[in-house]
Design a protein around this motif. Sequence first.
Motif, PDB file in Angstrom:
ATOM      1  N   THR A 149     -55.962   5.433  16.984  1.00  0.00           N
ATOM      2  CA  THR A 149     -57.302   5.634  17.554  1.00  0.00           C
ATOM      3  C   THR A 149     -57.593   7.077  17.955  1.00  0.00           C
ATOM      4  O   THR A 149     -58.755   7.445  18.106  1.00  0.00           O
ATOM      5  CB  THR A 149     -57.492   4.762  18.810  1.00  0.00           C
ATOM      6  N   HIS A 208     -58.237  -1.409  26.967  1.00  0.00           N
ATOM      7  CA  HIS A 208     -59.439  -2.132  26.520  1.00  0.00           C
ATOM      8  C   HIS A 208     -60.137  -1.337  25.418  1.00  0.00           C
ATOM      9  O   HIS A 208     -60.507  -1.884  24.369  1.00  0.00           O
ATOM     10  CB  HIS A 208     -60.437  -2.305  27.671  1.00  0.00           C
ATOM     11  N   GLN A 209     -60.345  -0.058  25.696  1.00  0.00           N
ATOM     12  CA  GLN A 209     -61.074   0.802  24.761  1.00  0.00           C
ATOM     13  C   GLN A 209     -60.358   0.879  23.417  1.00  0.00           C
ATOM     14  O   GLN A 209     -60.991   0.816  22.357  1.00  0.00           O
ATOM     15  CB  GLN A 209     -61.234   2.192  25.365  1.00  0.00           C
ATOM     16  N   GLU A 251     -60.822  -2.366  21.450  1.00  0.00           N
ATOM     17  CA  GLU A 251     -62.169  -2.445  20.886  1.00  0.00           C
ATOM     18  C   GLU A 251     -62.316  -1.534  19.668  1.00  0.00           C
ATOM     19  O   GLU A 251     -62.910  -1.918  18.656  1.00  0.00           O
ATOM     20  CB  GLU A 251     -63.196  -2.073  21.956  1.00  0.00           C
ATOM     21  N   GLN A 252     -61.738  -0.334  19.765  1.00  0.00           N
ATOM     22  CA  GLN A 252     -61.826   0.598  18.639  1.00  0.00           C
ATOM     23  C   GLN A 252     -61.042   0.078  17.438  1.00  0.00           C
ATOM     24  O   GLN A 252     -61.499   0.179  16.287  1.00  0.00           O
ATOM     25  CB  GLN A 252     -61.309   1.978  19.056  1.00  0.00           C
ATOM     26  N   GLN A 254     -60.521  -2.994  16.746  1.00  0.00           N
ATOM     27  CA  GLN A 254     -61.277  -4.107  16.193  1.00  0.00           C
ATOM     28  C   GLN A 254     -62.419  -3.603  15.303  1.00  0.00           C
ATOM     29  O   GLN A 254     -62.708  -4.204  14.266  1.00  0.00           O
ATOM     30  CB  GLN A 254     -61.814  -4.985  17.318  1.00  0.00           C
ATOM     31  N   THR A 255     -63.020  -2.498  15.681  1.00  0.00           N
ATOM     32  CA  THR A 255     -64.090  -1.947  14.843  1.00  0.00           C
ATOM     33  C   THR A 255     -63.553  -1.426  13.511  1.00  0.00           C
ATOM     34  O   THR A 255     -64.311  -1.293  12.545  1.00  0.00           O
ATOM     35  CB  THR A 255     -64.834  -0.797  15.556  1.00  0.00           C
ATOM     36  N   ASN A 272     -58.274  -9.734  15.367  1.00  0.00           N
ATOM     37  CA  ASN A 272     -57.712  -9.947  16.702  1.00  0.00           C
ATOM     38  C   ASN A 272     -56.698  -8.841  16.976  1.00  0.00           C
ATOM     39  O   ASN A 272     -55.923  -8.480  16.083  1.00  0.00           O
ATOM     40  CB  ASN A 272     -57.022 -11.305  16.791  1.00  0.00           C
ATOM     41  N   LEU A 301     -57.491  -8.908  22.643  1.00  0.00           N
ATOM     42  CA  LEU A 301     -58.914  -9.005  22.346  1.00  0.00           C
ATOM     43  C   LEU A 301     -59.069  -9.866  21.097  1.00  0.00           C
ATOM     44  O   LEU A 301     -58.583  -9.497  20.017  1.00  0.00           O
ATOM     45  CB  LEU A 301     -59.521  -7.621  22.111  1.00  0.00           C
ATOM     46  N   GLY A 332     -64.569 -12.333  20.836  1.00  0.00           N
ATOM     47  CA  GLY A 332     -64.969 -11.524  21.976  1.00  0.00           C
ATOM     48  C   GLY A 332     -64.226 -11.823  23.264  1.00  0.00           C
ATOM     49  O   GLY A 332     -64.314 -11.059  24.228  1.00  0.00           O
ATOM     50  N   SER A 357     -61.144 -12.012  25.851  1.00  0.00           N
ATOM     51  CA  SER A 357     -59.998 -11.141  26.080  1.00  0.00           C
ATOM     52  C   SER A 357     -59.209 -11.642  27.275  1.00  0.00           C
ATOM     53  O   SER A 357     -59.743 -12.347  28.143  1.00  0.00           O
ATOM     54  CB  SER A 357     -60.444  -9.695  26.308  1.00  0.00           C
TER      55      SER A 357
END
Length: 279
Positions: free
Chosen positions: A154, A165-166, A169-170, A172-173, A178, A197, A201, A203
């Motif tokens: 990332t 968390h961040q 999410e990154q 996942q993008t 999962n 995560l 959605g 977590s």
Amino acid sequence: MALTESVAQFPQALSIAGSDSGGGAGMQADLKTIQERHVFAATVLVAITAQNTLGVQDAFALPTTLIDEQFASLAADLAIKACKTGMLADVERVKAVVANLKRYNFGPLTVDPVMIAKGGAPLLSEAAVSTVRDELIPLATVLTPNLPEAEALTGLTITTDQQMHQAAEQLQTLGAANVIVKGGHEANPELANDYVLLADGRSFWLSSPRIKTHNTHGTGDTLSACITAELAKGADVETAIRIGKAYVSATIAQGIVVGHGHGPLNHWAQIHEGDAHEI
């Protein structure tokens, strides 16, 4: 030749990884874990290492033609229900594995983005990190990076819960459905906290007590292999992840002593019904 119904019934899982001659990590850890979870394990060998609990002394990546042939051989005979990747060595091997995963349907894919051995030796070339990120991760049903791997994928510095968390999410993008960001490298002296995560959605955190031991060689391989085995048996992703965490915690808590360095886990460890939901 079409697979018969009887052949396809018993759960079968595939490890796509490198070999650890010391037996504690890599494909050997995958085989022990998948077997212990009552799933038949098949393999695609990508690289061979000369390795023990003290470190990695040498490594050799197999020709991509042989990697292709291993995939084709399995597809012609077995009924693989789930698969996982581990050590993939370099750009050429990552691309070969990606091409074969697109060619054959081996069920849900767990990607353990192995980059560095416990002793510090690199297991993935720097150039291949972007190939894993751009080509392999989009195929992942479950992605299981530790903190250094999540940082490499990332570009983030991860030292807090919010940064975990961040990162999830990154990741996942990038295409992983999962994500479980493993917190074993974090500074908390009491607990090992993993952040999960899910694709829908949701977590949650998975926590386990830290145990003072050097015998943690192969934890990432074991977690991803256990998740893969559970998926091969038909478990949903959340259940597979929770069982994986419970199993790895047990392999450390019920430890054994082998070698003079970072020793292996106890793959004979037993978890009891309900353990996975208590973590």
